[in-house]
Write an enzyme that holds these catalytic residues in place. Structure first.
Site, short mmCIF file in Angstrom:
data_model
loop_
_atom_site.label_atom_id
_atom_site.label_comp_id
_atom_site.label_asym_id
_atom_site.label_seq_id
_atom_site.Cartn_x
_atom_site.Cartn_y
_atom_site.Cartn_z
N SER A 240 -3.54 -0.10 14.41
CA SER A 240 -4.31 1.13 14.63
C SER A 240 -4.67 1.19 16.12
O SER A 240 -4.70 0.16 16.80
CB SER A 240 -5.60 1.07 13.80
OG SER A 240 -6.54 2.04 14.23
N GLY B 83 0.84 -1.22 0.00
CA GLY B 83 0.00 0.00 0.00
C GLY B 83 0.86 1.25 0.00
O GLY B 83 0.53 2.24 0.67
N ALA B 84 1.95 1.24 -0.78
CA ALA B 84 2.94 2.32 -0.69
C ALA B 84 2.75 3.43 -1.71
O ALA B 84 3.57 4.33 -1.79
CB ALA B 84 4.35 1.73 -0.82
N SER B 85 1.66 3.38 -2.48
CA SER B 85 1.48 4.42 -3.50
C SER B 85 0.93 5.71 -2.90
O SER B 85 0.96 6.76 -3.54
CB SER B 85 0.54 3.91 -4.60
OG SER B 85 -0.71 3.57 -4.05
N ALA C 159 -12.37 -5.04 14.47
CA ALA C 159 -12.10 -6.47 14.65
C ALA C 159 -10.83 -6.87 13.91
O ALA C 159 -10.02 -7.66 14.41
CB ALA C 159 -13.29 -7.30 14.16
N ASP D 34 -1.85 -7.69 -4.89
CA ASP D 34 -3.12 -7.68 -4.15
C ASP D 34 -2.91 -8.56 -2.93
O ASP D 34 -2.75 -9.78 -3.06
CB ASP D 34 -4.24 -8.24 -5.04
CG ASP D 34 -5.58 -8.26 -4.33
OD1 ASP D 34 -5.64 -7.92 -3.12
OD2 ASP D 34 -6.58 -8.64 -4.98
N ILE E 58 -4.98 10.07 11.35
CA ILE E 58 -4.09 10.77 10.43
C ILE E 58 -4.85 10.94 9.13
O ILE E 58 -5.34 9.95 8.56
CB ILE E 58 -2.80 9.94 10.22
CG1 ILE E 58 -2.05 9.85 11.55
CG2 ILE E 58 -1.94 10.54 9.11
CD1 ILE E 58 -0.92 8.86 11.56
N ASN F 131 1.11 -2.85 5.48
CA ASN F 131 0.42 -1.55 5.62
C ASN F 131 -0.90 -1.48 4.86
O ASN F 131 -1.81 -0.76 5.25
CB ASN F 131 1.38 -0.44 5.14
CG ASN F 131 0.69 0.90 4.98
OD1 ASN F 131 0.44 1.59 5.96
ND2 ASN F 131 0.37 1.27 3.74
N LYS G 287 -8.25 -4.98 13.24
CA LYS G 287 -7.07 -4.43 13.93
C LYS G 287 -6.84 -5.13 15.27
O LYS G 287 -5.69 -5.33 15.68
CB LYS G 287 -7.22 -2.91 14.11
CG LYS G 287 -7.25 -2.14 12.79
CD LYS G 287 -5.96 -2.28 11.99
CE LYS G 287 -5.97 -1.49 10.69
NZ LYS G 287 -4.72 -1.59 9.93
N TYR H 197 -13.59 -3.13 10.85
CA TYR H 197 -12.24 -2.53 10.90
C TYR H 197 -11.62 -2.76 12.28
O TYR H 197 -10.46 -3.20 12.37
CB TYR H 197 -12.35 -1.03 10.60
CG TYR H 197 -11.01 -0.32 10.52
CD1 TYR H 197 -10.23 -0.40 9.37
CD2 TYR H 197 -10.53 0.44 11.58
CE1 TYR H 197 -9.01 0.27 9.28
CE2 TYR H 197 -9.31 1.10 11.51
CZ TYR H 197 -8.56 1.01 10.35
OH TYR H 197 -7.34 1.67 10.27
P1 NAD Z 1 -4.87 4.77 2.28
O1 NAD Z 1 -6.23 4.39 1.88
O2 NAD Z 1 -4.31 6.06 1.80
O3 NAD Z 1 -3.82 3.63 1.88
C1 NAD Z 1 -4.14 2.27 1.95
C2 NAD Z 1 -3.42 1.59 0.80
O4 NAD Z 1 -3.67 0.18 0.89
C3 NAD Z 1 -3.92 2.05 -0.56
O5 NAD Z 1 -2.81 2.36 -1.39
C4 NAD Z 1 -4.68 0.84 -1.09
O6 NAD Z 1 -4.63 0.72 -2.50
C5 NAD Z 1 -3.90 -0.29 -0.43
N1 NAD Z 1 -4.69 -1.53 -0.41
C6 NAD Z 1 -5.93 -1.71 0.06
N2 NAD Z 1 -6.31 -2.99 -0.14
C7 NAD Z 1 -5.28 -3.62 -0.75
C8 NAD Z 1 -5.06 -4.93 -1.22
N3 NAD Z 1 -6.00 -5.90 -1.12
N4 NAD Z 1 -3.86 -5.23 -1.77
C9 NAD Z 1 -2.91 -4.29 -1.88
N5 NAD Z 1 -3.06 -3.02 -1.48
C10 NAD Z 1 -4.25 -2.69 -0.93
O7 NAD Z 1 -4.87 4.71 3.88
P2 NAD Z 1 -3.75 4.94 4.98
O8 NAD Z 1 -4.35 5.82 5.99
O9 NAD Z 1 -2.45 5.30 4.40
O10 NAD Z 1 -3.70 3.48 5.62
C11 NAD Z 1 -2.53 2.68 5.65
C12 NAD Z 1 -2.62 1.75 6.85
O11 NAD Z 1 -2.62 2.55 8.04
C13 NAD Z 1 -3.89 0.91 6.91
O12 NAD Z 1 -3.59 -0.39 7.37
C14 NAD Z 1 -4.74 1.65 7.95
O13 NAD Z 1 -5.65 0.80 8.59
C15 NAD Z 1 -3.67 2.13 8.87
N6 NAD Z 1 -4.08 3.23 9.73
C16 NAD Z 1 -4.45 4.43 9.21
C17 NAD Z 1 -4.85 5.44 10.06
C18 NAD Z 1 -5.29 6.79 9.58
O14 NAD Z 1 -5.83 7.57 10.38
N7 NAD Z 1 -5.06 7.14 8.32
C19 NAD Z 1 -4.87 5.22 11.46
C20 NAD Z 1 -4.48 3.98 11.93
C21 NAD Z 1 -4.09 3.00 11.07
#
Ligand code: NAD
Length: 250
Positions: free
Chosen positions: A142, A12-14, A157, A63, A188, A90, A159, A155
């Site tokens: 999280s 999920g690094a994009s 559950a 995926d 965030i 991630n 985490k 979500y």
């Molecule tokens: P985001 O939606 O910007 O990024 C999530 C990424 O995961 C996206 O690039 C998406 O394409 C990718 N993804 C989703 N399903 C996928 C799959 N099946 N295969 C491959 N890639 C997949 O969200 P974010 O906030 O950057 O979240 C990143 C992580 O941080 C997540 O695990 C999220 O639960 C966690 N998180 C985020 C927050 C917040 O407040 N943003 C807080 C706590 C935890």
């Protein structure tokens, strides 16, 4: 250069937190596999920034809901870079449906990516790490691993499951030289939650619940992630670091 010579996979690094982590890892000397599911252009932009700064990276489509896709990703990383030392689990999805309205399909979609996806990716990558008796896995969990949230059953559950997946994997992989730990970010603003946070009343309520008085920034999770991914974390096994401005304290 705390990650010099290491090869890291960030799912999920994009965009969002994964993007910030991938860029920061490269600054610390890691070669980075910038994994994306559908954001090919954004992943290419991350790779471009890393290589323009003199670093090494490649974009890999994966995926995490598919084991063959994860195995193909790990194979490409090892073919290109010769090893795989670090995984940042991630990639995640969010849902907001009241408990009584939650469908089996929605539950499965969230759990399959967030929890089973972390299990699959860790198992595939750990098998590579074991070949060199060295590895680091950082699970991005999280605050919702311990703190409930209305309309967030699947979500939370997922985490909560990651909290114990992190601990059990850590115990089983430590004898192989693989340290497994997690970070637990608070709120965030990213594409994951932007639509809810754009509601001023919701935003004000959420900020009022955070002792530091503001949301976090993606760059604020990178320090702990770099540490847990580095050789300095050599005695950290199964830890979970809250990065939440104090949201879970009160
Ligand atoms: P985001 O939606 O910007 O990024 C999530 C990424 O995961 C996206 O690039 C998406 O394409 C990718 N993804 C989703 N399903 C996928 C799959 N099946 N295969 C491959 N890639 C997949 O969200 P974010 O906030 O950057 O979240 C990143 C992580 O941080 C997540 O695990 C999220 O639960 C966690 N998180 C985020 C927050 C917040 O407040 N943003 C807080 C706590 C935890």
């Amino acid at each position: 250069m705390r990650l010099g010579g290491r090869v890291a996979v960030v799912t999920g690094a994009s965009r969002g937190l994964g993007r910030a982590i991938a860029l920061a890892f490269a600054q610390e000397g890691a070669t980075v596999a910038v994994c994306y599911r559908s954001g090919e252009q954004e992943a290419a932009e991350v790779v471009g920034r890393i290589t323009a700064a003199g670093g090494s990276a490649m974009a890999v489509q994966v995926d995490t809901a598919s084991r063959p896709s994860l195995e193909a990703m790990a194979g490409r990383v090892v073919d290109r870079f010769g090893r795989l030392d670090i995984l940042v689990n991630n990639a995640g999805v969010m849902n907001t449906t009241a408990f009584l309205d939650l469908t089996d399909g929605e539950w499965d979609r969230v759990l399959d990516t967030n929890l089973k996806g972390y299990f699959r990716a860790a198992q595939v990558c750990a098998r590579e790490m074991m070949k060199r008796s060295y590895g680091r896995i950082v699970n991005v969990s999280s605050t919702r691993q311990v703190q409930a949230n209305y309309g967030n059953t699947a979500y939370c559950a997922s985490k909560g499951g990651i909290y114990m997946l992190n601990r059990t994997m850590a115990a089983e992989l430590a004898p192989h030289g693989i340290c497994v730990n997690s970070i637990a970010p608070g709120t965030i603003e990213t594409d994951l939650n932007r639509s809810y946070l754009s509601d001023p009343a919701f935003l004000a309520k959420r900020v009022s619940e955070i002792p530091i008085g503001r949301l976090g920034e993606p760059d604020e999770v990178v320090g702990a992630t770099i540490f847990l991914a580095s050789e300095q974390a050599s005695f950290c096994v199964g830890a979970s670091i809250m990065i939440d401005g104090g949201q879970t304290l009160i």
